[in-house]
Structures are given as structure tokens and as C-alpha cells.
Design an enzyme around this catalytic site. Structure first.
Site, PDB file in Angstrom:
ATOM      1  N   ASP A  96      27.133  22.585 -13.057  1.00 28.58           N
ATOM      2  CA  ASP A  96      25.873  22.872 -13.788  1.00 28.58           C
ATOM      3  C   ASP A  96      24.210  22.436 -13.331  1.00 28.58           C
ATOM      4  O   ASP A  96      23.709  22.003 -13.780  1.00 28.58           O
ATOM      5  CB  ASP A  96      25.497  22.599 -15.384  1.00 28.58           C
ATOM      6  CG  ASP A  96      25.822  21.292 -15.368  1.00 28.58           C
ATOM      7  OD1 ASP A  96      25.878  20.088 -14.486  1.00 28.58           O
ATOM      8  OD2 ASP A  96      25.792  20.754 -16.603  1.00 28.58           O
ATOM      9  N   GLU A 118      34.715  23.130 -13.585  1.00 27.91           N
ATOM     10  CA  GLU A 118      34.048  23.053 -15.161  1.00 27.91           C
ATOM     11  C   GLU A 118      33.826  24.328 -15.131  1.00 27.91           C
ATOM     12  O   GLU A 118      31.848  23.882 -15.705  1.00 27.91           O
ATOM     13  CB  GLU A 118      33.757  21.727 -14.033  1.00 27.91           C
ATOM     14  CG  GLU A 118      32.875  20.573 -15.547  1.00 27.91           C
ATOM     15  CD  GLU A 118      32.045  19.902 -15.507  1.00 27.91           C
ATOM     16  OE1 GLU A 118      33.274  18.531 -14.768  1.00 27.91           O
ATOM     17  OE2 GLU A 118      30.907  19.694 -15.998  1.00 27.91           O
ATOM     18  N   GLU A 132      20.320  22.305 -16.492  1.00 25.01           N
ATOM     19  CA  GLU A 132      22.135  22.198 -16.611  1.00 25.01           C
ATOM     20  C   GLU A 132      22.589  23.590 -17.340  1.00 25.01           C
ATOM     21  O   GLU A 132      23.400  24.766 -17.124  1.00 25.01           O
ATOM     22  CB  GLU A 132      22.324  20.407 -16.351  1.00 25.01           C
ATOM     23  CG  GLU A 132      22.819  20.158 -15.791  1.00 25.01           C
ATOM     24  CD  GLU A 132      21.140  19.405 -15.876  1.00 25.01           C
ATOM     25  OE1 GLU A 132      20.128  19.007 -16.645  1.00 25.01           O
ATOM     26  OE2 GLU A 132      21.027  18.130 -15.035  1.00 25.01           O
ATOM     27  N   HIS A 205      19.906   9.137 -16.584  1.00 28.74           N
ATOM     28  CA  HIS A 205      19.132   9.504 -15.762  1.00 28.74           C
ATOM     29  C   HIS A 205      18.535  11.206 -15.174  1.00 28.74           C
ATOM     30  O   HIS A 205      17.689  11.404 -14.880  1.00 28.74           O
ATOM     31  CB  HIS A 205      19.745   9.503 -14.473  1.00 28.74           C
ATOM     32  CG  HIS A 205      21.145  10.943 -14.700  1.00 28.74           C
ATOM     33  ND1 HIS A 205      20.665  12.239 -14.338  1.00 28.74           N
ATOM     34  CD2 HIS A 205      22.387  10.719 -14.760  1.00 28.74           C
ATOM     35  CE1 HIS A 205      21.869  12.967 -14.858  1.00 28.74           C
ATOM     36  NE2 HIS A 205      22.504  12.339 -14.590  1.00 28.74           N
ATOM     37  N   ARG A 207      16.896  14.901 -16.631  1.00 26.89           N
ATOM     38  CA  ARG A 207      15.867  15.420 -16.187  1.00 26.89           C
ATOM     39  C   ARG A 207      14.981  15.096 -17.542  1.00 26.89           C
ATOM     40  O   ARG A 207      13.552  14.978 -17.264  1.00 26.89           O
ATOM     41  CB  ARG A 207      15.382  16.188 -15.156  1.00 26.89           C
ATOM     42  CG  ARG A 207      14.312  16.982 -14.853  1.00 26.89           C
ATOM     43  CD  ARG A 207      14.756  17.761 -14.320  1.00 26.89           C
ATOM     44  NE  ARG A 207      15.279  18.075 -13.030  1.00 26.89           N
ATOM     45  CZ  ARG A 207      14.432  17.659 -11.520  1.00 26.89           C
ATOM     46  NH1 ARG A 207      13.284  17.371 -11.692  1.00 26.89           N
ATOM     47  NH2 ARG A 207      15.068  17.394  -9.913  1.00 26.89           N
ATOM     48  N   HIS A 238      20.158   4.681 -11.687  1.00 29.24           N
ATOM     49  CA  HIS A 238      20.170   6.312 -10.711  1.00 29.24           C
ATOM     50  C   HIS A 238      19.018   5.725  -9.640  1.00 29.24           C
ATOM     51  O   HIS A 238      18.146   4.930  -9.499  1.00 29.24           O
ATOM     52  CB  HIS A 238      20.208   7.239 -11.145  1.00 29.24           C
ATOM     53  CG  HIS A 238      19.929   8.415 -10.836  1.00 29.24           C
ATOM     54  ND1 HIS A 238      19.164   9.303 -10.197  1.00 29.24           N
ATOM     55  CD2 HIS A 238      20.692   9.817 -11.298  1.00 29.24           C
ATOM     56  CE1 HIS A 238      19.147  10.713  -9.761  1.00 29.24           C
ATOM     57  NE2 HIS A 238      20.280  10.393 -10.798  1.00 29.24           N
TER      58      HIS A 238
HETATM   59  C1  UD1 Z   1      21.046  15.469 -10.695  1.00 32.34           C
HETATM   60  C2  UD1 Z   1      21.434  17.215 -11.632  1.00 32.34           C
HETATM   61  C3  UD1 Z   1      22.156  16.339 -12.576  1.00 32.34           C
HETATM   62  C4  UD1 Z   1      22.748  16.291 -12.185  1.00 32.34           C
HETATM   63  C5  UD1 Z   1      22.982  14.435 -10.905  1.00 32.34           C
HETATM   64  C6  UD1 Z   1      23.691  13.597 -11.446  1.00 32.34           C
HETATM   65  C7  UD1 Z   1      20.215  19.339 -10.279  1.00 32.34           C
HETATM   66  C8  UD1 Z   1      19.170  20.095 -11.637  1.00 32.34           C
HETATM   67  N1  UD1 Z   1      20.642  17.637 -11.447  1.00 32.34           N
HETATM   68  O1  UD1 Z   1      20.121  15.247 -11.181  1.00 32.34           O
HETATM   69  O2  UD1 Z   1      22.698  17.606 -13.022  1.00 32.34           O
HETATM   70  O3  UD1 Z   1      23.833  14.862 -13.362  1.00 32.34           O
HETATM   71  O4  UD1 Z   1      21.918  15.164 -10.165  1.00 32.34           O
HETATM   72  O5  UD1 Z   1      23.499  12.215 -10.947  1.00 32.34           O
HETATM   73  O6  UD1 Z   1      21.015  19.725 -10.238  1.00 32.34           O
HETATM   74  N2  UD1 Z   1      17.272  10.090  -5.442  1.00 32.34           N
HETATM   75  C9  UD1 Z   1      17.931   9.209  -3.736  1.00 32.34           C
HETATM   76  N3  UD1 Z   1      19.168   9.308  -3.345  1.00 32.34           N
HETATM   77  C10 UD1 Z   1      20.387   9.637  -3.629  1.00 32.34           C
HETATM   78  C11 UD1 Z   1      20.160  10.741  -5.388  1.00 32.34           C
HETATM   79  C12 UD1 Z   1      18.444  10.836  -5.364  1.00 32.34           C
HETATM   80  O7  UD1 Z   1      16.971   9.021  -3.779  1.00 32.34           O
HETATM   81  O8  UD1 Z   1      21.355  10.101  -3.020  1.00 32.34           O
HETATM   82  C13 UD1 Z   1      16.595  10.711  -5.269  1.00 32.34           C
HETATM   83  C14 UD1 Z   1      15.903  11.342  -5.018  1.00 32.34           C
HETATM   84  O9  UD1 Z   1      13.950  10.819  -4.673  1.00 32.34           O
HETATM   85  C15 UD1 Z   1      15.470  12.676  -5.663  1.00 32.34           C
HETATM   86  C16 UD1 Z   1      15.175  11.913  -6.947  1.00 32.34           C
HETATM   87  O10 UD1 Z   1      16.659  11.183  -7.085  1.00 32.34           O
HETATM   88  O11 UD1 Z   1      14.553  13.748  -5.382  1.00 32.34           O
HETATM   89  C17 UD1 Z   1      15.803  13.404  -8.365  1.00 32.34           C
HETATM   90  O12 UD1 Z   1      17.624  13.962  -7.557  1.00 32.34           O
HETATM   91  P1  UD1 Z   1      17.699  15.181  -8.327  1.00 32.34           P
HETATM   92  O13 UD1 Z   1      19.170  15.500  -7.943  1.00 32.34           O
HETATM   93  O14 UD1 Z   1      16.942  16.532  -8.610  1.00 32.34           O
HETATM   94  O15 UD1 Z   1      18.135  14.592  -9.903  1.00 32.34           O
HETATM   95  P2  UD1 Z   1      19.161  13.884 -10.565  1.00 32.34           P
HETATM   96  O16 UD1 Z   1      18.398  13.512 -11.419  1.00 32.34           O
HETATM   97  O17 UD1 Z   1      19.742  13.723  -9.418  1.00 32.34           O
HETATM   98  N1  UDP Z   2      29.154   6.931 -10.948  1.00 29.50           N
HETATM   99  C1  UDP Z   2      29.576   6.353 -10.208  1.00 29.50           C
HETATM  100  N2  UDP Z   2      28.914   4.962 -10.039  1.00 29.50           N
HETATM  101  C2  UDP Z   2      27.990   4.742 -10.723  1.00 29.50           C
HETATM  102  C3  UDP Z   2      27.625   5.011 -11.837  1.00 29.50           C
HETATM  103  C4  UDP Z   2      28.127   6.173 -12.262  1.00 29.50           C
HETATM  104  O1  UDP Z   2      30.365   6.475  -9.562  1.00 29.50           O
HETATM  105  O2  UDP Z   2      27.230   3.471 -10.221  1.00 29.50           O
HETATM  106  C5  UDP Z   2      29.722   7.842 -11.904  1.00 29.50           C
HETATM  107  C6  UDP Z   2      30.624   8.089 -12.865  1.00 29.50           C
HETATM  108  O3  UDP Z   2      31.784   7.569 -13.014  1.00 29.50           O
HETATM  109  C7  UDP Z   2      30.587   9.436 -12.707  1.00 29.50           C
HETATM  110  C8  UDP Z   2      29.785  10.115 -12.343  1.00 29.50           C
HETATM  111  O4  UDP Z   2      29.354   8.788 -11.786  1.00 29.50           O
HETATM  112  O5  UDP Z   2      32.083  10.144 -12.511  1.00 29.50           O
HETATM  113  C9  UDP Z   2      28.246  10.354 -13.341  1.00 29.50           C
HETATM  114  O6  UDP Z   2      27.583  10.748 -12.278  1.00 29.50           O
HETATM  115  P1  UDP Z   2      26.039  10.974 -13.403  1.00 29.50           P
HETATM  116  O7  UDP Z   2      26.067  10.443 -14.241  1.00 29.50           O
HETATM  117  O8  UDP Z   2      24.969  10.961 -11.867  1.00 29.50           O
HETATM  118  O9  UDP Z   2      25.819  12.433 -13.690  1.00 29.50           O
HETATM  119  P2  UDP Z   2      26.133  13.863 -14.451  1.00 29.50           P
HETATM  120  O10 UDP Z   2      27.672  13.078 -14.952  1.00 29.50           O
HETATM  121  O11 UDP Z   2      25.784  13.386 -16.356  1.00 29.50           O
HETATM  122  O12 UDP Z   2      26.246  14.971 -13.816  1.00 29.50           O
END
Ligand code: UD1
Ligand code: UDP
Length: 366
Positions: A96, A118, A132, A205, A207, A238
Site C-alpha cells: 500500500d 499482500e 495507504e 512513523h 504519516r 525511523h
Molecule cells: C513510507 C510509506 C508507508 C510505509 C513506510 C515504511 C508512503 C506514502 N508511505 O512512509 O506506507 O509504512 O514507508 O517505513 O508510501 N528517509 C530517509 N531515509 C530512508 C527512508 C526515509 O532519510 O531510508 C526520510 C526522508 O526524509 C523521507 C522521509 O523519511 O522524505 C519520509 O519517507 P517516506 O517514504 O515519504 O514516508 P514513510 O513515513 O517512510
Molecule cells: N524493521 C527493521 N528495522 C528496524 C525497524 C523495523 O528491519 O529498525 C522491519 C520490521 O521487522 C518490519 C518492517 O521493518 O518487517 C516494518 O517497517 P515499517 O514499520 O517501517 O513499515 P510498515 O510495516 O508500517 O509499512
């Protein structure tokens, strides 16, 4: 030979798609191509390294504090050429995220069949989780193959009028990943630090939780920690800078809480398996914890994963400080309640989801 293109971009998608990539690579009849969008960077690369997956294409879209517009526009603009060059017979997307939705949209525009891994998870509230719930519903309208983890997700799609012939109950590939990471002899210096206490794992994390809800979560956690000298907390935070700012305001300066960089998935799974209790707003952790028999307090207003609640391992506690505080305290104070929640259960399958998905595709693409 038929070609399957897998497109993913965030940490959880990578954790749940890499087992499929590696399974596909064992099958001679299919050409496997991997494109990452780079919606995440460091958190994605950690997972690719663990599963030894080297992408064929990388759209490198991540920007600091990216908006939904940034992600959508940048992926849509860059994925077209990959789809046109690879000419896949099927594109697999996961779950999602915006990566999954935008890729599915691009495939629809080019009339390329989509396999949705999924599929069928629902809250039916398009603002929770946001965005999502919209993303996954939108993908379901255009997907040709729906790989659902459980009967409940299958029922959701059937209620929405999806053709039963397109729905396959496979379990969740999260369990496939989990089966490769847990080690009985796992050791780590953070676990040594926590070994004299009950270890509490935290992640957050979402949004829709940025801002006030996250303040509530962190305040509740801090209050409980101050009242319980026998707990230690590890919070692999995160990389979102907004989350880091919130956590710093509410949780810094406590010697029994360690805020650390995101853990590699092998480490994280082993931390979960050694923990006493988990507090999270994550989706994937709700799938992993039942297998490990670890109680989870889900700091969200709704969940698309009712299986863990039915199994009695997961409790939805919302995002109000007082409710989180009460539930967290109860699990620490009341041994009977804790024991009742902590038993292993496998609502998401036995770790063979990737094999099932790949075998179905192999058969269908003959
Ligand atoms: C995204 C997904 C969410 C998922 C989550 C898993 C969308 C809209 N959101 O949300 O569904 O649950 O990933 O973690 O698709 N950033 C870094 N390095 C990284 C990753 C993130 O610096 O490796 C920072 C960046 O500033 C980025 C911000 O985190 O802009 C947010 O990342 P983003 O993918 O937009 O949102 P998530 O909350 O990670
Ligand atoms: N996870 C990881 N390292 C961490 C925190 C989470 O590998 O420090 C893994 C966790 O086991 C799970 C996935 O990341 O498989 C969950 O990711 P996240 O919570 O970012 O996203 P969501 O599942 O909510 O989309």
C-alpha cells in the site's frame, strides 16, 4: 521466456518482496527483473544487502521530507521508460505504499498486468492509515493477480466484487523473511545492555501520527518508563527527520531508553524475539509479532490486520496518551494479562508464501 518485473521502494516492501525475488531466481522458466524506486534510501539499501538482491533499475526518487506529490510525480515520471524497456508480462507490486500505487497506475496506463502481493487488507477509512488505505484499494481495482495473506483479506476482495479466479490465499511473505533471520544464538551489545531488565521495543512513523499523536505516544511511554525501573527501551528510530525531532523532544535524556539508528532486519527480528513487549504503529510488525508470541500495543486508531487481535496478541490502543499509558502499565503490572497475550500464533502462514506466489505465476504465465 516470460518476464516478471518487481517494483518496490521502501523498507517493508523490500523485506516482503526480496523472498519472492530470490525464489523467482530459482525458476528457469522466468526472467526476473528488479526495479527499486528508492522511495527510501538507506532503509531500503539495508534490506537489499541482507537479502543479497541487486536491483536492475533504481529510480532514486527519495528527497528529504518528501511530500506525497514529490513521490508520486517522480515515480510516475521515471517508471515509464523502465516499463517500456523491460516489457514485462507481469509487474509485481506490494501492499500500500505510494511506490506500489504509482507503479500500478503506470502499468494501467500501459496496459501491463499487475500482480498485487499482500492484497485485500482494509480499514475502509481512507484517512487511516493515510494514504495507504487509498493506495491499496486503488491497486485492487486494476490488479490481475491478487496474492492475499489470509481468508479475511480474500473475503474483503470478494465483497468488493473482485473475480474469485484472481484471488490466491498464500500467507504473508513477512513470515518467509522471518524464518531466515531468527537465530537462537543471536547476540548483540544492546541486548546485553538490556539483559537485566524487561526489554520494550518501540517503533513509530505513520504519516497521520506525525505531530500531536506522536507527542501523546512518547509522553505515555516516558511516564510508564519513569514508574517502572525494571524496564529498558530500545527504539530504532525511523529516518524521517520529523519523527526524529518529535522523539528528541519527548524521549531524550533518559538512561533507560536507547534511541538508535534503524536496525538491519536480521538484528531487528532478533531484538523482537528477545523482547518482552512491543509498542508500534507499524504494519509489518503486527504480522511478525504473532509468530514470535510477543504482545503488541498498536498505537493507531484502526488496523487492517485484525488477525493478531483475534489471536489475542495484539491490542489496538489508539493515540491518546492516557489510553496508551493505561494499556502499557497494565501489561507490566498484571502478569496474568501479559501471559494471556504472549503465545505464538501463525495467522500469516508457515513461511512458504513466496514459493506459492511464484508457482502460481509460473503456471499462469505458461
Ligand atoms: C513510507 C510509506 C508507508 C510505509 C513506510 C515504511 C508512503 C506514502 N508511505 O512512509 O506506507 O509504512 O514507508 O517505513 O508510501 N528517509 C530517509 N531515509 C530512508 C527512508 C526515509 O532519510 O531510508 C526520510 C526522508 O526524509 C523521507 C522521509 O523519511 O522524505 C519520509 O519517507 P517516506 O517514504 O515519504 O514516508 P514513510 O513515513 O517512510
Ligand atoms: N524493521 C527493521 N528495522 C528496524 C525497524 C523495523 O528491519 O529498525 C522491519 C520490521 O521487522 C518490519 C518492517 O521493518 O518487517 C516494518 O517497517 P515499517 O514499520 O517501517 O513499515 P510498515 O510495516 O508500517 O509499512
Amino acid at each position: 521466456m516470460k518476464t516478471i518485473l518487481l517494483v518496490f521502494g521502501t523498507r517493508p516492501e523490500a523485506i516482503k518482496m526480496c523472498p519472492i525475488v530470490n525464489e523467482l531466481k530459482t525458476r528457469k522458466s522466468i526472467k526476473t527483473v528488479v526495479c527499486v524506486t528508492g522511495q527510501h534510501r538507506q532503509m531500503l539499501d539495508q534490506v537489499l544487502k541482507t537479502f543479497k538482491v541487486v536491483p536492475d533499475y533504481d529510480l532514486s526518487v527519495m528527497k528529504e521530507k518528501q511530500t506525497l506529490f514529490d513521490i508520486t510525480v517522480n515515480i510516475l515520471g521515471r517508471i515509464k521508460v523502465v516499463l517500456e524497456v523491460v516489457k514485462p508480462d507481469v509487474v509485481l507490486v506490494h501492499g500500500d505504499t505510494s511506490t506500489a500505487f504509482v507503479t500500478a497506475l503506470a502499468c494501467y496506463y500501459l496496459q501491463i498486468p499487475i500482480g498485487h502481493v499482500e492484497a485485500g487488507l482494509r480499514t475502509y477509512n481512507i484517512y487511516s492509515p493515510y494514504p495507504e488505505e487509498f493506495n491499496r484499494q486503488a491497486i485492487s481495482i486494476i490488479s490481475s493477480y491478487n496474492f492475499v495473506p489470509t481468508q479475511i483479506s480474500s473475503d474483503n476482495l470478494l465483497k468488493e466484487g473482485k473475480d474469485p479466479e484472481t484471488i490466491y490465499i498464500t500467507g504473508n511473505t513477512a513470515i518467509d523473511a522471518l524464518n531466515t533471520t531468527i537465530r537462537d544464538d543471536y547476540e548483540n551489545e544492546y541486548l546485553d545492555w538490556a539483559s537485566d531488565s524487561k526489554l520494550i521495543m518501540i517503533t513509530a512513523h505513520r504519516r497521520e501520527n506525525l505531530g500531536e499523536p506522536m507527542h501523546h505516544m512518547f509522553r505515555a511511554i516516558r511516564r510508564v518508563m519513569e514508574e517502572h525501573p525494571d524496564i529498558k527501551i530500545i527504539y530504532p528510530i525511523h529516518m524521517n527527520p520529523v519523527v526524529r525531532l518529535e522523539a528528541d523532544k519527548e524521549l531524550s535524556g533518559c538512561d533507560r531508553i536507547k534511541i538508535i539508528e534503524p536496525l538491519e532486519v536480521l538484528d531487528f527480528h532478533n531484538f523482537l524475539s528477545k523482547s518482552y513487549l512491543i509498542l508500534t504503529d507499524s504494519g509489518g510488525i503486527q504480522e511478525e509479532a504473532p509468530s514470535l508470541g510477543k504482545p503488541v500495543l498498536v498505537m493507531r486508531d484502526s488496523t487492517e490486520r485484525p488477525e493478531g487481535i483475534a489471536a489475542g496478541i495484539i491490542r489496538l490502543v489508539g493515540t491518546e496518551e492516557e489510553t496508551i499509558y493505561q494499556n502499557f502499565s497494565e501489561l507490566l503490572n498484571n502478569k496474568a494479562v501479559y501471559e494471556k497475550m504472549s503465545h505464538a500464533s501463525n495467522p500469516y502462514g508457515d513461511g512458504t508464501a513466496s514459493k506459492k506466489i511464484v508457482s502460481i505465476l509460473e503456471e499462469k504465465l505458461k
